[in-house]
Scaffold this active site. Sequence first.
Site, PDB file in Angstrom:
ATOM      1  N   ASP A  35     -11.984 -13.624   0.319  1.00 33.41           N
ATOM      2  CA  ASP A  35     -10.660 -14.133   1.188  1.00 33.41           C
ATOM      3  C   ASP A  35     -10.798 -13.562   2.612  1.00 33.41           C
ATOM      4  OD1 ASP A  35     -10.194 -15.009  -1.275  1.00 33.41           O
ATOM      5  OD2 ASP A  35      -8.066 -13.780  -1.340  1.00 33.41           O
ATOM      6  N   GLU A  37     -13.325 -12.985   4.389  1.00 29.26           N
ATOM      7  CA  GLU A  37     -14.205 -13.658   5.122  1.00 29.26           C
ATOM      8  C   GLU A  37     -13.490 -15.079   5.593  1.00 29.26           C
ATOM      9  OE1 GLU A  37     -16.921 -12.703   6.446  1.00 29.26           O
ATOM     10  OE2 GLU A  37     -17.874 -14.684   7.183  1.00 29.26           O
ATOM     11  N   TYR A  38     -12.907 -15.623   4.835  1.00 29.42           N
ATOM     12  CA  TYR A  38     -12.302 -17.065   4.830  1.00 29.42           C
ATOM     13  C   TYR A  38     -11.104 -16.701   5.889  1.00 29.42           C
ATOM     14  CZ  TYR A  38      -9.424 -21.154   3.947  1.00 29.42           C
ATOM     15  OH  TYR A  38      -9.094 -22.506   4.276  1.00 29.42           O
ATOM     16  N   LYS A 123       3.109  -7.543  -3.209  1.00 30.23           N
ATOM     17  CA  LYS A 123       2.353  -8.989  -2.924  1.00 30.23           C
ATOM     18  C   LYS A 123       1.383  -9.051  -3.948  1.00 30.23           C
ATOM     19  CE  LYS A 123       0.882 -11.902   0.610  1.00 30.23           C
ATOM     20  NZ  LYS A 123      -0.326 -12.703  -0.119  1.00 30.23           N
ATOM     21  N   CYS A 438     -37.681   0.921 -22.301  1.00 29.04           N
ATOM     22  CA  CYS A 438     -38.940   1.567 -22.106  1.00 29.04           C
ATOM     23  C   CYS A 438     -39.372   1.959 -23.500  1.00 29.04           C
ATOM     24  CB  CYS A 438     -38.766   2.494 -21.113  1.00 29.04           C
ATOM     25  SG  CYS A 438     -40.382   3.668 -20.934  1.00 29.04           S
TER      26      CYS A 438
HETATM   27  S1  IVH Z   1       7.913 -14.466  -1.112  1.00 30.12           S
HETATM   28  C1  IVH Z   1       9.494 -17.545   1.714  1.00 30.12           C
HETATM   29  N1  IVH Z   1       6.856 -12.402  -2.346  1.00 30.12           N
HETATM   30  O1  IVH Z   1       2.228 -14.655  -1.117  1.00 30.12           O
HETATM   31  C2  IVH Z   1       8.655 -16.414   1.034  1.00 30.12           C
HETATM   32  N2  IVH Z   1       5.357 -14.282  -1.912  1.00 30.12           N
HETATM   33  O2  IVH Z   1       2.598 -16.735   1.350  1.00 30.12           O
HETATM   34  C3  IVH Z   1       8.062 -17.107  -0.083  1.00 30.12           C
HETATM   35  N3  IVH Z   1       3.157 -13.634  -3.038  1.00 30.12           N
HETATM   36  O3  IVH Z   1       1.011 -17.368  -2.250  1.00 30.12           O
HETATM   37  C4  IVH Z   1       7.052 -16.232  -0.555  1.00 30.12           C
HETATM   38  N4  IVH Z   1       3.961 -11.785  -3.994  1.00 30.12           N
HETATM   39  O4  IVH Z   1       2.576 -16.664  -4.108  1.00 30.12           O
HETATM   40  C5  IVH Z   1       6.687 -13.584  -1.741  1.00 30.12           C
HETATM   41  N5  IVH Z   1       6.735 -10.557  -3.602  1.00 30.12           N
HETATM   42  C6  IVH Z   1       6.359 -11.650  -3.149  1.00 30.12           C
HETATM   43  C7  IVH Z   1       4.891 -12.111  -3.462  1.00 30.12           C
HETATM   44  C8  IVH Z   1       4.442 -13.313  -2.686  1.00 30.12           C
HETATM   45  C9  IVH Z   1       2.746 -12.639  -3.647  1.00 30.12           C
HETATM   46  C10 IVH Z   1       2.594 -14.763  -2.543  1.00 30.12           C
HETATM   47  C11 IVH Z   1       2.993 -16.046  -2.669  1.00 30.12           C
HETATM   48  C12 IVH Z   1       2.318 -16.986  -1.896  1.00 30.12           C
HETATM   49  C13 IVH Z   1       2.057 -15.886  -0.571  1.00 30.12           C
HETATM   50  C14 IVH Z   1       2.830 -16.101   0.348  1.00 30.12           C
END
Ligand code: IVH
Length: 681
Positions: A35, A37-38, A123, A438
């Site tokens: 990711d 790198e992306y 996250k 071995c």
């Molecule tokens: S909120 C408007 N909360 O991260 C807000 N996203 O772009 C909408 N993700 O792929 C997302 N943990 O699936 C929110 N605690 C969290 C999160 C979360 C992971 C992911 C989500 C999306 C990306 C956000």
Amino acid sequence: MTVPARIQERADALRELLHHHAHQYYVLDTPEIPDAEYDRLFRELQELEETHPELLTPDSPTQRVGGRALEGFAKVRHKVPMLSIRTETDIEATGARNFDARVRRELGLKEADAPIEYVAELKFDGLAISLRYEAGVLVQAATRGDGEIGEDVTQNIRTVGQVPLRLRDAPAVLEVRGEVFMRRDDFERLNELQREKIAKGAKNEKTFVNPRNAAAGAVRQLDPAIARQRPLSFFAYGWGQIEGGPAFDTHHSVLMALKAWGFPVSDRITVARGADDLIAYHQAVGRDRDALPFDIDGVVYKVNSLALQKQLGFVTREPRWAVAHKFPAQEQLTTVESIDVYVGRTGKLTPVARLQPVFVGGVTVTNATLHNEDEARRKDVRVGDTVIVRRAGDVIPEVVAVVPEKRQAASQVFTMPRTCPVCGSEAVREEGEADYRCTGGLFCSAQRKHAILHFAQRRALDIEGLGEKLVDQMVEAGVIRTLPDLYRLGLANLVTLERMGEKSAQNVLAALEKSKHTTLPRFLYGLGIRHVGESTARDLARHFGQLDPIMEASVERLLEVPDVGPIVAESLHAFFQQPHNREVIEQLRACGVQWEEGPPAVQAPKPLSGKTVVLTGTLPTLSREEAKEMLESAGAKVAGSVSKKTDYVVAGAEAGSKLDKARELGVAVLDEDGLRGLLAG
Ligand code: IVH
């Protein structure tokens, strides 16, 4: 203004690359680059487009959120779009301060105004899902897709145990948003199973690069029966449409309501006041990241008040009230400098990729195991390759995949050597085994070193100061060939070794002397018998009490030890059958290695086991019962009638037809004295 050709070309190339990798990632669930790198390529394109807006095309990857809906699933139009969050990488305090400052500015707050309340969350590194409940029943589950249109994956999501299928006291319409992910332990287990399937010749199976890809693959698996076999978890962190429910005024209160309705909500979610609290949260989570049972790629901060969220609104598709701060990546690119083959204690050959040092998951990684020939082949890792290295949690760093387009034309397929790289003995891979070994045994200096280190380790003979460097030197110098040689070392041998003064030599000798007084489990474990770990060594010692009966035991007798199965029993038996192993033990004892032997928990074989005896008539002093008991405790079977299988008939006064039968069949007949003699052996 025209854009220089060089820049135009670079932008085209970046779009091409990003399209390719997005397809690999979102559609095929087989990413070829990490990711990080992306993200780098994506940012490079974004920057080019910002400085040269003429470059921007509507189909640029920068203009799209997430992936595209998969063929094969029905499309779902989200009633409320599934948004993305602004994501910032590798920033600590400044990230939180900038976000807080931005929010305050947008809201027109002054310095003296009270701090803003945020919710800080993890996250999760999985796949965003929207769950729709009508009248409390799960009616639809959809992926995010491009944010407007996702895929209907209801069937697969129904297999996720943590997603409630029915709610109590929930609003008439409720859309819950959250992350579907795979725990690290579930991921390791799944890959283990996948490897087994591949080893058994399954054609269309593959292992997964990381838990997120395994989760995404499971959710978008067209066959729900296969999806069911992939263990997924879920955390709720948001919502879409809600109708006919209570009114909420904070993000946190909605999360608590979701929890009460039966959704898993992470207990690491916290209400933070101002930037300082956010920074503290970021740091605490960063510290605990490795210990979490699932992957996270950062933290998310959200303004808690729903009224303030509304006031802040959106820029393009990102809310101004939320931001994600990513942690350093757990996957990175690096190159393979060489592939070495490591020889272990039991002769197992392990291919190890030596890597251009790379900082990943918080440590500098310089090598990664390729496990065995099949694994190395399956990944087709070659010297010179650019590879993705992953280190997440406390899991050992791993080469997860090769980046095919970066391979040099002249690269060569890796093959396991057919001879031991250390001693040159033949290396063999036995039927049904994954590893080459071995065959040099203790002739192989690598195995010898490991065997000595194993014997000397704290949990075995505990020879203090006998570390890797010293053992290397002693084996290289030829001072030690076998374990008993350790106890034949003299001051003269030791002081010839490099950097070994008289004082240290004295210490080593003292440690060796001390180690002679040991225990049977330590000694057994120290011998380094394959499949015999500390706990098996303890079980054996407890069961047999002494070493000799263990050395003499048949496989059957060994199997009587609790927790000893056929593999361990065979291994033990084979070890003690080897004359040179018995010799080593003999010599170690002769050198004074000793332990207290316990009483054998198991008696020597009973004198009359397998014999059948019939009692008849009245014995002079023993009652029928007493005689029977004595015979049985000596292992004999006491039968009621005489047959060809009868070994002895014990006859007393007034013996009748049984005695006749015995005579007829030629069965040995004893009186009471004869019986006593038999019992005495
Ligand atoms: S909120 C408007 N909360 O991260 C807000 N996203 O772009 C909408 N993700 O792929 C997302 N943990 O699936 C929110 N605690 C969290 C999160 C979360 C992971 C992911 C989500 C999306 C990306 C956000």
